[in-house]
Design an enzyme around this catalytic site. Sequence first.
Site, PDB file in Angstrom:
ATOM      1  N   TYR A 147      38.481  42.893  97.532  1.00  0.00           N
ATOM      2  CA  TYR A 147      39.488  41.853  97.739  1.00  0.00           C
ATOM      3  C   TYR A 147      40.717  42.524  98.360  1.00  0.00           C
ATOM      4  O   TYR A 147      41.846  42.378  97.885  1.00  0.00           O
ATOM      5  CB  TYR A 147      39.863  41.165  96.426  1.00  0.00           C
ATOM      6  CG  TYR A 147      38.693  40.699  95.592  1.00  0.00           C
ATOM      7  CD1 TYR A 147      38.089  39.459  95.821  1.00  0.00           C
ATOM      8  CD2 TYR A 147      38.183  41.493  94.568  1.00  0.00           C
ATOM      9  CE1 TYR A 147      37.009  39.032  95.044  1.00  0.00           C
ATOM     10  CE2 TYR A 147      37.118  41.075  93.785  1.00  0.00           C
ATOM     11  CZ  TYR A 147      36.536  39.846  94.022  1.00  0.00           C
ATOM     12  OH  TYR A 147      35.474  39.428  93.251  1.00  0.00           O
ATOM     13  N   CYS A 193      46.812  38.799  88.609  1.00  0.00           N
ATOM     14  CA  CYS A 193      48.004  37.955  88.507  1.00  0.00           C
ATOM     15  C   CYS A 193      47.863  36.916  87.406  1.00  0.00           C
ATOM     16  O   CYS A 193      48.741  36.060  87.253  1.00  0.00           O
ATOM     17  CB  CYS A 193      48.310  37.284  89.842  1.00  0.00           C
ATOM     18  SG  CYS A 193      46.974  36.229  90.448  1.00  0.00           S
ATOM     19  N   GLN A 248      52.589  40.408  99.004  1.00  0.00           N
ATOM     20  CA  GLN A 248      53.295  40.148  97.762  1.00  0.00           C
ATOM     21  C   GLN A 248      54.560  39.330  98.019  1.00  0.00           C
ATOM     22  O   GLN A 248      55.280  39.556  98.986  1.00  0.00           O
ATOM     23  CB  GLN A 248      53.647  41.456  97.061  1.00  0.00           C
ATOM     24  CG  GLN A 248      52.433  42.233  96.578  1.00  0.00           C
ATOM     25  CD  GLN A 248      51.629  41.461  95.539  1.00  0.00           C
ATOM     26  OE1 GLN A 248      52.166  40.652  94.792  1.00  0.00           O
ATOM     27  NE2 GLN A 248      50.321  41.717  95.509  1.00  0.00           N
ATOM     28  N   CYS A 283      66.784  26.610  97.067  1.00  0.00           N
ATOM     29  CA  CYS A 283      66.039  27.058  95.899  1.00  0.00           C
ATOM     30  C   CYS A 283      66.577  28.437  95.550  1.00  0.00           C
ATOM     31  O   CYS A 283      66.414  29.381  96.339  1.00  0.00           O
ATOM     32  CB  CYS A 283      64.544  27.135  96.200  1.00  0.00           C
ATOM     33  SG  CYS A 283      63.563  27.890  94.885  1.00  0.00           S
ATOM     34  N   CYS A 291      59.714  26.462  88.397  1.00  0.00           N
ATOM     35  CA  CYS A 291      60.114  27.506  87.456  1.00  0.00           C
ATOM     36  C   CYS A 291      59.804  27.054  86.034  1.00  0.00           C
ATOM     37  O   CYS A 291      59.852  25.866  85.725  1.00  0.00           O
ATOM     38  CB  CYS A 291      61.608  27.809  87.575  1.00  0.00           C
ATOM     39  SG  CYS A 291      62.073  28.636  89.117  1.00  0.00           S
ATOM     40  N   ASP A 331      41.393  43.618  93.429  1.00  0.00           N
ATOM     41  CA  ASP A 331      42.544  42.723  93.301  1.00  0.00           C
ATOM     42  C   ASP A 331      42.052  41.297  93.548  1.00  0.00           C
ATOM     43  O   ASP A 331      42.334  40.703  94.589  1.00  0.00           O
ATOM     44  CB  ASP A 331      43.618  43.132  94.315  1.00  0.00           C
ATOM     45  CG  ASP A 331      44.896  42.313  94.173  1.00  0.00           C
ATOM     46  OD1 ASP A 331      45.002  41.510  93.226  1.00  0.00           O
ATOM     47  OD2 ASP A 331      45.795  42.470  95.024  1.00  0.00           O
TER      48      ASP A 331
END
Length: 418
Positions: free
Chosen positions: A275, A370, A246, A166, A92, A343
């Site tokens: 893609y 992304c 996702q 986590c 993170c 994508d």
Amino acid sequence: MREKLDWTGRRLEVEVGPVAHGGHCVARYEGRVIFVRHALPGEWVLAEVTEDRGGGFCRADAMEVRRAAPGRVTPPCPLADMARGTERCGGCDWQHADGTTQRELKSAVVTEQLQRIAGLDIPVEVRELPGGLLRWRSRVRLAVNGSGRPGLRVHRSHRVIPLADCPITVAGALDDVTSHQWPQQSELEVTRDAAGEVHVTAHGREPARRQRGREKPVSRSVRGDGIAREEAAGRSWHLGAHGFWQVHPAAADAFAATVARMARAPSGGHAWDLYGGVGLFAAVLAEQVGPAGSVLMAESSRRAVDDASANLRDLPQVEFRAGKVERIITGQGLARPDVVVLDPPRKGAGRAVAEAVSAYRPTRIVHVACDPAALARDLGLFIEHGYRVAEIEAFDAFPMTHHVECIAALERIDEGPL
């Protein structure tokens, strides 16, 4: 010869400047740029240099906050606590910021990357997805340390921090995973699907003595049947447990709806899904063009194409092709698409694909990305070839991290004859 600088281990008191792409902020000290993690713009922090290769910049972690920014909070995960010093989990980037601040930082990064790389002055606001900041990650890859305990690595390091849980991973995903001993130096892929089933695959290497001096990669499924069940875009999906899907449970529906709104493929028209993964956007396009239209889905992964073909067997207007996208779309006999959805992987589509797509002059292009830098590079290429950016949507699909998902719609400026 000038002596090479190396500030590694040195502690510097710095005023933190703007956020930068990659989960850190920019500070300056004695003429050098310091990329500081675990800080926020406007703060004064004591930062320890963690990496210095002697150039114009180095990397550091905030050790103490001398003046905090309004958005600072206590990290909910003990592995992100400042008391751990440089041994904080690298999974993170923004646990020390509240949700509003995280989205503002990501918005600033996307806007800056678009302006700097593509020359686009488009303010972007990153939207929140349902579910909050925690318990959203449905897929995670764990490393196993030399004692057989699974965990996550320190940022830009191979060191593994063992963990029991986590807090950004969906509830139940790590039950009976982190409590077990695993082969040393192996890796674990863990997926909890929409049906609540947890799938675990262990990746390691077979000892060299059994392979005539050469280690052999081995993988084995240790939990689940290897088939993930997911729900999105009004359909049920079956796919390889660790295949492309996702990570955020709300992302697939949100992205499918946004792509549908931007694509507007005409009834009876022709569309490309490049893609295409397991066919999420191909399904959306197929519904738009209808039985009289056609959709070409191109994807390099044969397993993903097989999954897509099985999931969309009720949509005969979709044609599936496995192979490199640039080779497929530069082949012979392809019909001109009205709409192209792409994508690409994190590095982006690149010049060859952008030029090949533009040569067909589709009316609209929908780009899913992304990585904001890769998106900006690709948008710049399409602009060079006669397109303009009509709109950009951005989603906080990876809370607590620096990652952000963007979807951009492009339209041809010149709609003259071919």
